[in-house]
Design an enzyme around this catalytic site. Structure first.
Site, PDB file in Angstrom:
ATOM      1  N   ALA A  79      37.389  41.419  42.589  1.00  0.00           N
ATOM      2  CA  ALA A  79      38.426  42.436  42.753  1.00  0.00           C
ATOM      3  C   ALA A  79      39.483  42.168  41.680  1.00  0.00           C
ATOM      4  O   ALA A  79      39.596  41.043  41.162  1.00  0.00           O
ATOM      5  CB  ALA A  79      39.011  42.355  44.150  1.00  0.00           C
ATOM      6  N   GLY A 113      34.624  39.683  44.859  1.00  0.00           N
ATOM      7  CA  GLY A 113      34.220  41.026  45.278  1.00  0.00           C
ATOM      8  C   GLY A 113      32.938  41.488  44.597  1.00  0.00           C
ATOM      9  O   GLY A 113      32.223  42.346  45.135  1.00  0.00           O
ATOM     10  N   GLU A 122      30.207  39.994  46.587  1.00  0.00           N
ATOM     11  CA  GLU A 122      30.198  40.728  47.860  1.00  0.00           C
ATOM     12  C   GLU A 122      29.544  42.098  47.696  1.00  0.00           C
ATOM     13  O   GLU A 122      28.779  42.552  48.555  1.00  0.00           O
ATOM     14  CB  GLU A 122      31.635  40.855  48.386  1.00  0.00           C
ATOM     15  N   GLU A 134      37.415  32.731  45.600  1.00  0.00           N
ATOM     16  CA  GLU A 134      38.717  33.159  46.120  1.00  0.00           C
ATOM     17  C   GLU A 134      39.665  32.010  46.443  1.00  0.00           C
ATOM     18  O   GLU A 134      40.874  32.135  46.294  1.00  0.00           O
ATOM     19  CB  GLU A 134      38.536  34.044  47.371  1.00  0.00           C
TER      20      GLU A 134
END
Ligand code: HXC
Length: 260
Positions: A66, A111, A114, A134
């Site tokens: 992200a 992300g 993911e 993260e």
């Protein structure tokens, strides 16, 4: 529809959706997430599309996470909203009624990992790198990483990757079941297209029911999952494809599926 951050190319039953923000290693911002929602909604009703291939633009990254610059100033409410937006997009992809193949062409971090895990199948280029880094940023995976990684590779391996933030290469991802196969970088898209073409040649309703049975079955106890599978098996017999598929076998000829 026109997309500012996605490229979509439809050929031979497969739609290749390319996240196109290479200067930021295809980092996911709200625009990309919203465009992914719109693109999958559009592809859902397109009968020329039997399979979707998701990849990243450039030679370096699938998606490096992200967008850290966009997330840095968020407060707790806005960060929760961003995570929920990501969950909604990835759930749409996971529940998409046709197979989705991630062609992982480089970094699939945070992300990005993911997103790849929300796809049905992951084909990794030799230069692919997977990880949930993260904790390096003082946060946890927020687009379903703690849930999908543990389901894919088991709780112990998932916790090791998430707690250490370590990156693993394509071969290690293959070894632990995060990647389905590893191919040379130059062969990645051809390998994904070839798998998509094979899937597209099968009965589309059967493929859709199989996806539903695997995904829903994993969330049910075995007794209910077994009844769910048996009901879907029965429903196959309401399709023209079942009659054609079995008759073709008996006639010793290839089946011609129509998706009805
Ligand atoms: C924003 C990013 C980015 C990201 C890379 N870039 N990753 N921008 N968000 N996640 C940008 C860099 O700032 C840089 O921009 C350009 O892309 C090229 O990256 P470099 O770092 O210069 O490349 P390199 O040195 O080769 O290193 C590659 C890398 C590194 C190892 C992948 O970029 C990296 O560690 N990226 C962050 C990975 C990460 O932590 N992902 C998880 C994010 S959190 P400029 O303008 O300088 O050229 C997350 C949470 C999900 O995903 C859940 C949310 C709810």
């Amino acid at each position: 529809m026109n997309y500012s951050s996605l490229l979509i190319d439809i050929a031979d039953g497969a739609a290749v959706v390319t996240i196109n923000r290479p200067a930021a290693l295809n980092a996911l911002n709200a625009v990309i997430l919203e465009e992914l929602t719109a693109a999958f909604a559009e592809l859902k009703g397109n009968n020329a599309v039997a399979c979707v291939i998701l990849t990243g633009s450039g030679a370096k990254a699938f998606v490096a996470g992200a967008d850290i610059a966009a997330m840095q100033p968020l407060d707790a409410v806005a960060a929760g909203q961003f995570a929920r937006l990501g969950h909604a997009v990835l759930n749409d992809i996971e529940k998409f009624p046709k197979p989705v193949i991630a062609a992982v062409n480089g970094f699939a971090l945070g992300g990005g990992c993911e997103l790849a895990m929300a796809c049905d199948i992951r084909i990794a280029a030799e230069n692919a790198r997977f990880g949930q880094p993260e904790v390096n940023l003082g946060v946890i995976p927020g687009f379903g990483g703690t849930l999908r990684l543990s389901r894919l590779v088991g709780k112990g391996r998932a916790k090791e990757l998430i707690f250490t933030g370590d990156m693993i290469d394509a071969q290690e991802a293959y070894r632990i079941g995060l990647a389905n196969k590893v191919v040379a970088a130059e062969d990645l898209l051809a390998a994904a297209r070839s798998m998509a073409a094979k899937i597209a040649s099968k009965g589309p309703v059967a493929v859709r029911f199989a996806k539903e049975s695997v995904d829903n079955g994993l969330e049910m106890d075995l007794d209910r999952a077994g009844r769910f599978e048996a009901d879907l098996f029965g429903l196959c017999f309401a399709t023209a494809d079942q009659k054609e598929g079995m008759q073709a076998f008996l006639d010793k000829r290839p089946a011609k599926f129509t998706g009805r």
